[in-house]
Design an enzyme around this catalytic site. Sequence first.
Site, short mmCIF file in Angstrom:
data_model
loop_
_atom_site.label_atom_id
_atom_site.label_comp_id
_atom_site.label_asym_id
_atom_site.label_seq_id
_atom_site.Cartn_x
_atom_site.Cartn_y
_atom_site.Cartn_z
N ASN A 9 29.73 -34.31 -6.68
CA ASN A 9 30.34 -33.37 -5.74
C ASN A 9 30.18 -31.97 -6.32
OD1 ASN A 9 31.95 -31.85 -4.07
ND2 ASN A 9 33.89 -32.80 -4.71
N TRP A 10 29.28 -31.20 -5.74
CA TRP A 10 28.99 -29.86 -6.28
C TRP A 10 30.03 -28.82 -5.83
CZ3 TRP A 10 22.91 -28.95 -6.01
CH2 TRP A 10 22.28 -29.91 -6.81
N LYS A 11 30.95 -29.24 -4.99
CA LYS A 11 32.00 -28.34 -4.47
C LYS A 11 31.37 -27.04 -3.95
CE LYS A 11 35.24 -30.55 -7.57
NZ LYS A 11 36.61 -30.68 -7.94
N HIS A 96 38.69 -35.50 0.83
CA HIS A 96 38.84 -35.07 -0.57
C HIS A 96 40.18 -34.36 -0.74
CE1 HIS A 96 38.15 -32.93 -4.33
NE2 HIS A 96 37.19 -33.81 -4.59
N GLU A 98 41.03 -31.79 -2.29
CA GLU A 98 41.03 -30.33 -2.14
C GLU A 98 41.08 -29.93 -0.66
OE1 GLU A 98 37.65 -29.53 -4.65
OE2 GLU A 98 38.85 -30.01 -6.42
N GLU A 167 40.70 -41.34 -6.15
CA GLU A 167 40.72 -40.04 -6.82
C GLU A 167 42.16 -39.55 -6.96
OE1 GLU A 167 36.75 -37.85 -6.88
OE2 GLU A 167 37.97 -37.05 -5.27
N GLY A 173 39.67 -32.20 -11.56
CA GLY A 173 39.49 -30.85 -12.07
C GLY A 173 40.46 -30.46 -13.18
N GLY A 233 32.76 -34.45 -10.34
CA GLY A 233 32.82 -33.04 -9.96
C GLY A 233 32.15 -32.17 -11.00
C1 PEP Z 1 35.93 -34.32 -7.49
O1 PEP Z 1 35.90 -33.16 -7.09
O2 PEP Z 1 35.82 -35.25 -6.67
C2 PEP Z 1 36.11 -34.59 -8.90
C3 PEP Z 1 36.24 -35.83 -9.29
O3 PEP Z 1 36.13 -33.49 -9.73
P1 PEP Z 1 36.18 -33.51 -11.35
O4 PEP Z 1 35.19 -34.54 -11.83
O5 PEP Z 1 35.81 -32.13 -11.75
O6 PEP Z 1 37.57 -33.89 -11.73
#
Ligand code: PEP
Length: 258
Positions: A9-11, A96, A98, A167, A173, A233
Amino acid sequence: MNKKWLIGNWKMHGNLASNKALIEGIRAELGQPDERVALVVCPAFPYLFQLAELTRDSGIEVGVQNVSDHLQGAYTGETSPLMVKELGGSFTIIGHSERRQYQGENDGLMGRKALAAIDAGLIPVICVGETAEERDSGRTHEVLARQLDAAFGYIRTAHDKIILAYEPRWAIGTGIAATPEIVQTEHEFLRQRIAIRDKDFAAKLPIIYGGSVKVSNATSIFSMPDVDGGLIGSAALNAREFITIYRELLNSTPAEAA
Ligand code: PEP
């Protein structure tokens, strides 16, 4: 034995130049992909077509991080899953945390988006997970059950191309991943909850973990029996790290999986 999945997931990161450098780095580190582990990258929307071009014939697949719950119409600013499909996307992350946190998305919308994605021929990666406060107050299973049941209020176990991502919000994050034991406990809970609807579907459903997965914790998380891969992420933005995590997942996958 189920095939495994590693999804980056490049956000809201990247630009034309850095995306090109990242995917070239990933391809160079990867060499020949192994069919036991599917590798997917999810750039920000405007770069979908760029990534579809850059990954052509590479064995790497492309997805997005969100879609509309409608296929077409007067929905200003939204992106139809049909458009994603047409531009070379095969996956979409749905629900997600976020988006729940900053865009106010709820369980029902997640279910409708997952259904629209399936109708358009995409594979939805449906995210569920509890907050720190929900975990601390002993409500993790109640929350996971509510989110899962809401999604399956729209989609059906007859839809065989679905990925579920556990998640926990407190792990995303933050640099603090869930322990392998927590991951296993919650994946097992999710699988059992789905088995109430359809045992065969539950046994085959890929359940992947996301939340601060990095090279140092990937092996222990991926060694858990109910973990079918990872949603990554920040570590997905570094080609070497992402492909090292891919190799850890591959190493935990029996030779007969495909
Ligand atoms: C995500 O955004 O789905 C995620 C798992 O982020 P990170 O790996 O940075 O915690």
